[in-house]
Structures are given as C-alpha cells and as structure tokens.
Design a protein around this motif. Structure first.
Motif, PDB file in Angstrom:
ATOM      1  N   CYS A   1      19.477   5.385  11.737  1.00  0.00           N
ATOM      2  CA  CYS A   1      20.662   4.528  11.600  1.00  0.00           C
ATOM      3  C   CYS A   1      20.868   4.049  10.173  1.00  0.00           C
ATOM      4  N   GLY A   2      19.802   3.951   9.384  1.00  0.00           N
ATOM      5  CA  GLY A   2      19.915   3.548   7.989  1.00  0.00           C
ATOM      6  C   GLY A   2      19.806   2.064   7.731  1.00  0.00           C
ATOM      7  N   PHE A   3      19.722   1.248   8.760  1.00  0.00           N
ATOM      8  CA  PHE A   3      19.675  -0.201   8.562  1.00  0.00           C
ATOM      9  C   PHE A   3      18.467  -0.618   7.727  1.00  0.00           C
ATOM     10  N   CYS A   4      17.325   0.001   7.978  1.00  0.00           N
ATOM     11  CA  CYS A   4      16.106  -0.377   7.263  1.00  0.00           C
ATOM     12  C   CYS A   4      15.929   0.380   5.948  1.00  0.00           C
ATOM     13  N   SER A   5      16.756   1.367   5.699  1.00  0.00           N
ATOM     14  CA  SER A   5      16.541   2.275   4.567  1.00  0.00           C
ATOM     15  C   SER A   5      16.458   1.608   3.197  1.00  0.00           C
ATOM     16  N   PRO A   6      17.364   0.685   2.833  1.00  0.00           N
ATOM     17  CA  PRO A   6      17.261   0.122   1.476  1.00  0.00           C
ATOM     18  C   PRO A   6      15.912  -0.527   1.177  1.00  0.00           C
ATOM     19  N   GLY A   7      15.407  -1.357   2.081  1.00  0.00           N
ATOM     20  CA  GLY A   7      14.110  -1.999   1.858  1.00  0.00           C
ATOM     21  C   GLY A   7      12.974  -0.998   1.840  1.00  0.00           C
ATOM     22  N   PHE A   8      13.029  -0.034   2.748  1.00  0.00           N
ATOM     23  CA  PHE A   8      12.004   1.006   2.811  1.00  0.00           C
ATOM     24  C   PHE A   8      12.006   1.829   1.525  1.00  0.00           C
ATOM     25  N   ILE A   9      13.175   2.238   1.086  1.00  0.00           N
ATOM     26  CA  ILE A   9      13.280   3.045  -0.132  1.00  0.00           C
ATOM     27  C   ILE A   9      12.784   2.261  -1.337  1.00  0.00           C
ATOM     28  N   MET A  10      13.115   0.982  -1.431  1.00  0.00           N
ATOM     29  CA  MET A  10      12.638   0.178  -2.562  1.00  0.00           C
ATOM     30  C   MET A  10      11.115   0.131  -2.591  1.00  0.00           C
ATOM     31  N   ASN A  11      10.481   0.034  -1.429  1.00  0.00           N
ATOM     32  CA  ASN A  11       9.021   0.019  -1.391  1.00  0.00           C
ATOM     33  C   ASN A  11       8.436   1.378  -1.755  1.00  0.00           C
ATOM     34  N   VAL A  12       9.056   2.446  -1.305  1.00  0.00           N
ATOM     35  CA  VAL A  12       8.563   3.786  -1.648  1.00  0.00           C
ATOM     36  C   VAL A  12       8.681   4.016  -3.157  1.00  0.00           C
ATOM     37  N   LEU A  13       9.796   3.619  -3.746  1.00  0.00           N
ATOM     38  CA  LEU A  13       9.956   3.782  -5.198  1.00  0.00           C
ATOM     39  C   LEU A  13       8.926   2.949  -5.959  1.00  0.00           C
ATOM     40  N   ALA A  14       8.647   1.748  -5.473  1.00  0.00           N
ATOM     41  CA  ALA A  14       7.624   0.907  -6.102  1.00  0.00           C
ATOM     42  C   ALA A  14       6.253   1.559  -5.986  1.00  0.00           C
ATOM     43  N   MET A  15       5.981   2.135  -4.818  1.00  0.00           N
ATOM     44  CA  MET A  15       4.702   2.811  -4.613  1.00  0.00           C
ATOM     45  C   MET A  15       4.541   3.960  -5.604  1.00  0.00           C
ATOM     46  N   LYS A  16       5.619   4.689  -5.834  1.00  0.00           N
ATOM     47  CA  LYS A  16       5.562   5.803  -6.789  1.00  0.00           C
ATOM     48  C   LYS A  16       5.174   5.305  -8.181  1.00  0.00           C
ATOM     49  N   ASN A  17       5.639   4.122  -8.527  1.00  0.00           N
ATOM     50  CA  ASN A  17       5.323   3.548  -9.837  1.00  0.00           C
ATOM     51  C   ASN A  17       3.910   2.975  -9.903  1.00  0.00           C
ATOM     52  N   GLU A  18       3.311   2.669  -8.753  1.00  0.00           N
ATOM     53  CA  GLU A  18       2.018   1.985  -8.745  1.00  0.00           C
ATOM     54  C   GLU A  18       0.826   2.862  -8.393  1.00  0.00           C
ATOM     55  N   LEU A  19       1.021   3.854  -7.512  1.00  0.00           N
ATOM     56  CA  LEU A  19      -0.112   4.642  -7.029  1.00  0.00           C
ATOM     57  C   LEU A  19      -0.013   6.090  -7.492  1.00  0.00           C
ATOM     58  N   VAL A  20      -1.142   6.671  -7.811  1.00  0.00           N
ATOM     59  CA  VAL A  20      -1.196   8.080  -8.197  1.00  0.00           C
ATOM     60  C   VAL A  20      -1.896   8.849  -7.079  1.00  0.00           C
ATOM     61  N   ASN A  21      -1.208   9.851  -6.538  1.00  0.00           N
ATOM     62  CA  ASN A  21      -1.727  10.694  -5.473  1.00  0.00           C
ATOM     63  C   ASN A  21      -2.450   9.878  -4.386  1.00  0.00           C
TER      64      ASN A  21
END
Length: 151
Positions: A95-115
């Motif tokens: 449905c996409g309702f949760c997508s913005p918050g989820f995507i923001m966390n995934v993008l943050a994870m990409k910046n913080e964790l390596v593999n």
C-alpha cells in the motif's frame, strides 16, 4: 516560539508550540510523507533524519531540533527512487503507507553499516512496521540495495 532549521537543505524559521512534536510540525508545513500511526514510537512511519541520523519525529519535540539539519524523504528523491524500484522488483511494495519511514531507515543503514549480516539488517529495521507484507520481500530488497554479499 521560533526555531530555525535546515529542512532538505533549505533554511527556514518556524513558529512552534513548546509541546509540539516534530512530526506534527513537519506535516503542518507540507511534509506529508511523515506519518504518525502508532502514537507509541513503535512503528517507524515518522522516521526522518536529524543531523543525518534516523529519529522518530513523533518522539522529539520540535524545539529540540533548533539549529539542526532535518531530512525527509522529499530531500533524498534519487536515493529513495532507487530503493523503491528495488522494493517493487522484489514484490515488497504494497500500500505504501509505511514506505517513507522504512526507506529513510534503509538509506540511513546504507550510510552506517558495511555489508551487514541478515541479523544486523533485521535488528536495524526492527522498529519499522508494515501491515501488508511478510517482510521477506523487503529483506530481499534491502540486501539487494545494500549489495550484501552472503558468506
């Protein structure tokens, strides 16, 4: 009370109430990707970045972000679109309702964790709830996006 913040790279001055939460302030200024659902700081729908760190905007008073940099999904359109394409390809977008918050966390994870390991990914995203998916498609999408190498 007035606060000055940099929102998605634009300096603004906003009038806020002393007991107003950031999620409410952002929504009142047109940042409708920021949603509130659980009222208990448990769902992750209100996730934004404050000084490049994920925060639950429903749990931080607007006064606390005076002088800080705030990023919503509107401020990272290229990165968000890239991950959204992967989510769709993995059949994880519903449905996409949760997508913005989820995507923001995934993008943050990409910046913080390596593999990160699968367990690290799951731990990082534990606070993001989705009522539509079974999370396996989302997990596949996150691994693809992060370029996780299993082994």
């Amino acid at each position: 009370m007035q606060i000055k913040v940099t929102i998605n790279d634009k300096l603004v001055t906003w009038d806020v109430e002393k007991d107003e939460f950031l999620a409410d302030t952002l929504r009142s200024h047109g940042f409708l990707s920021v949603k509130k659902a659980c009222e208990t700081s448990c769902c992750g729908l209100c996730t934004v970045w404050v000084d490049d760190k994920s925060v639950l905007s429903c749990s931080i008073l607007s006064l606390r972000v005076h002088g800080k940099k705030i990023t919503t999904i509107e401020g990272v359109p290229k990165e968000a679109e890239e991950f959204a394409r992967i989510l769709t390809a993995e059949g994880a977008e519903q449905c996409g309702f949760c997508s913005p918050g989820f995507i923001m966390n995934v993008l943050a994870m990409k910046n913080e964790l390596v593999n990160p390991s699968e367990n690290e990914i799951i731990h990082y995203l534990t606070g993001n709830l989705c009522r539509c998916t079974g999370y396996m498609g989302q997990l596949r999408a996150v691994k693809t996006y992060l370029g996780v190498v299993e082994g």
